[in-house]
Design a protein around this motif. Structure first.
Motif, mmCIF file in Angstrom:
data_model
loop_
_atom_site.group_PDB
_atom_site.id
_atom_site.type_symbol
_atom_site.label_atom_id
_atom_site.label_comp_id
_atom_site.label_asym_id
_atom_site.label_seq_id
_atom_site.Cartn_x
_atom_site.Cartn_y
_atom_site.Cartn_z
ATOM 1 N N PRO A 25 45.203 29.515 51.456
ATOM 2 C CA PRO A 25 44.020 30.339 51.745
ATOM 3 C C PRO A 25 43.545 30.241 53.188
ATOM 4 O O PRO A 25 42.749 31.081 53.626
ATOM 5 N N LYS A 262 36.381 28.334 44.648
ATOM 6 C CA LYS A 262 36.856 29.718 44.769
ATOM 7 C C LYS A 262 38.377 29.784 44.901
ATOM 8 O O LYS A 262 39.027 30.605 44.234
ATOM 9 N N THR A 263 38.971 28.931 45.752
ATOM 10 C CA THR A 263 40.423 28.994 45.913
ATOM 11 C C THR A 263 41.144 28.607 44.624
ATOM 12 O O THR A 263 42.200 29.153 44.310
ATOM 13 N N ASP A 266 40.726 31.624 42.337
ATOM 14 C CA ASP A 266 41.579 32.707 42.844
ATOM 15 C C ASP A 266 43.031 32.482 42.450
ATOM 16 O O ASP A 266 43.721 33.403 41.994
ATOM 17 N N SER A 269 43.650 32.934 38.719
ATOM 18 C CA SER A 269 43.556 34.345 38.361
ATOM 19 C C SER A 269 44.748 35.144 38.867
ATOM 20 O O SER A 269 45.372 35.909 38.118
ATOM 21 N N GLU A 270 45.102 34.963 40.137
ATOM 22 C CA GLU A 270 46.157 35.779 40.748
ATOM 23 C C GLU A 270 47.550 35.366 40.302
ATOM 24 O O GLU A 270 48.455 36.209 40.214
ATOM 25 N N TYR A 300 36.938 36.486 37.213
ATOM 26 C CA TYR A 300 38.325 36.069 37.376
ATOM 27 C C TYR A 300 39.095 36.250 36.075
ATOM 28 O O TYR A 300 38.507 36.286 34.988
#
Length: 547
Positions: A25, A262-263, A266, A269-270, A300
């Motif tokens: 990130p 958050k990372t 993320d 989720s991704e 998410y």
């Protein structure tokens, strides 16, 4: 079978499927690179938010490095050290070392120059592989470590005192050297945390590495469809041995660089992550971010996330209670282990035993566990003694340190962990504290973990460490170093904490309260020696005078 055989199998069966993903990130430009053929991998300085390799390329990269080492004269029993941040090159380099019959020696990326030099010399390292983050630290000790050693650099702009790993491996064969390796051959040297001075070198055979993979897969049931999010440093046995479950199942793993709530969300989720291993501070940060409204789980894709597990340190029951209130569908497991027992799993809670949260669990797959008194005899349930483990993952020895080995491994194969524990009537083991962290105040033994677990339930407390500090009358006093949540920092007082502690027996109540940050190392363990140095007797006098 040796761990390298799993990689060979996956390269043959799942060759074109993704094995490893690196997500960084810190790189702002959201570029992504997929490496399906080795020829596309040579320019690794191309910066990207996301890089990935297939099982086939993973195996080829390991083979190329193995052949480079063999061309340079590396043979069975030689030692090759790895000093890298988590990256896509890390694991292929590790497996390339193992494929030669040499011994992999991962180094802590937090080591200062003198610690790097010490560990390189202690382990008789022949080759050091390092990354750009360590140029300055290595350059400072080149005159003392380069004699009779090769230095390989992984990155761009190779320094003059090293050789370029990427250029060298690009010209090496991708064919597997097929060096015969057995479970009885030596495979890796890991280092102890070094909390009592410089670390000790822990030597393991291939049997240990393979057993750790079987333990992880047995405990957490990884299938080919799982996706493991790996956040902790790969130099540590914990992160790598949890990833070994993905190796056995041939499933994708994601290496996340840069840690924040958050990372992490993320990446889950991704990448569709289904298994996430967290350290206590990261779980605390996630819960706090949700509590403060900085992240919202509904934003998410998290439905596929099936297992959250924690290891490397005691886990407050209140933390898991909060976690389950937000993620009720998550399976949860606690994993206990140490580098001398090849990382996590010699004791584990088990996803089926969620009602026993707080305990470290029962004997892991293939392991025996007992609690011994100071005289070596077993203690009764409910009594505190030293936790001892025995199984295929116990280290061979402390390399070049027979005295420490004899103090740690009994003649009949029991590893003395140095952790004080007790077993309840239902057979579950409870970690009480490190032997050296027990506080003896007025002749009473106080186990800091019990107080830490209690204080963690206070709504204003983000993190807490309890240490013993000198006292002329009582010998030692229990001192709580408390890191408050940001919103509570101005309003919470020592009187508030003392009032909360009235629920404890009087002798267990902390005699001092210090509001400050709680330092943890890269594997999430509280750095209590640092706290004892920081808040020694002179510091306490200073704090009292200020008060």
């Amino acid at each position: 079978m040796p761990i390298i055989d799993y990689l060979r199998y996956n390269a043959g069966k799942y060759g074109d499927e993704v094995a490893l993903v690196e997500v960084n990130p810190e790189i702002q430009e959201p570029r992504r690179i997929t490496w399906r053929d080795y020829d596309l991998v040579q320019n690794t300085e191309t910066q990207a938010y996301r890089r990935e390799i297939t099982w086939k390329v993973f195996d080829e990269k390991a083979n190329r490095f193995a052949n480079l080492l063999i061309n340079r004269g590396v043979k069975a029993g030689d030692k090759v050290a790895i000093l890298l941040m988590n990256c896509l090159e890390w694991l292929p380099i590790y497996f390339g070392i193992l494929k030669t019959g040499a011994i992999a020696v991962p180094l802590n990326f937090r080591y200062a120059s003198d610690e790097i030099e010490y560990c390189v010399n202690l382990a008789d390292v022949d080759i050091l592989v390092f990354g750009p983050e360590f140029i300055g630290r290595i350059e400072a000790i080149v005159p003392s470590i380069q004699r009779n050693r090769l230095l390989f650099y992984v990155g761009g702009d190779c320094p003059s005192f090293a050789e370029d790993y990427h250029e060298l491996t690009a010209n090496c064969s991708s064919a597997d050297p097929m060096i015969p390796i057995s479970d009885d051959d030596y495979g890796a040297i890991y280092f102890s945390s070094g909390t009592t001075g410089f670390p000790k070198a822990i030597l393991h055979k291939h049997r240990s590495l393979s057993h750790s993979a079987q333990v992880e897969q047995h405990h957490h049931g990884q299938t080919h469809d799982d996706v493991f999010l790996c956040i902790p440093p790969l130099y540590h046995t914990g992160a790598k041995m949890h990833w070994f479950g993905s190796l056995i199942s041939g499933s994708k793993a994601v290496l996340l660089r840069g840690v924040s709530p958050k990372t992490i969300f993320d990446a889950v989720s991704e990448e569709g992550c289904t298994i996430v291993w967290l350290l206590v501070p990261w779980a605390q940060d996630i819960l706090l971010a949700i509590e403060e409204g900085r992240i919202h789980p509904v934003d998410y894709k998290l439905d596929q996330w099936r297992l959250m597990h924690i290891g490397a340190q005691p886990v407050p029951k209140s933390l898991i209670s909060k976690w389950k209130s937000i993620f009720p569908a998550h399976q949860y497991d606690t994993n206990y282990g140490l580098s001398e027992s090849i990382g996590p799993g010699c004791v584990h809670l088990g996803v089926e035993n969620i009602e026993h949260v707080g305990a470290i669990g029962v004997a892991g797959y293939g392991w025996e566990v007992k609690i011994a008194a100071a005289d070596g005899n077993d203690v009764q349930p409910g009594e505190v003694g030293e936790l001892c483990v025995r199984g295929p993952g116990v280290m061979d020895c402390y390399y070049n340190n027979p005295e420490a080995t004899a103090e740690t491994i009994t003649p009949d194969g029991w590893l003395l962990t140095g952790d004080m524990a007790m077993q309840d009537e239902e057979g579950f083991y409870w970690l009480v504290d490190r032997k050296k962290d027990v506080v003896i105040t007025g002749g009473e033994n106080i186990y800091p973990v019990q107080i830490e677990d209690f204080l963690s339930a206070h709504p204003a407390v983000k993190d807490v460490a309890v240490i013993g500090l000198p006292d002329e009358r009582l010998g030692e006093i229990a001192t709580a170093v408390i890191e408050l949540k940001p919103e509570a920092a101005e309003s919470t007082t020592e009187a508030d904490i003392n009032e909360f502690c009235e629920q404890l027996p009087r002798y267990k109540r902390p005699r001092r309260i210090i509001f400050a940050d709680v330092p943890r190392n890269a594997t999430g363990k509280i750095e209590k020696p640092a706290l004892r140095r920081l808040y020694g007797a002179e510091k306490l006098v200073e704090l009292e005078n200020k008060a």
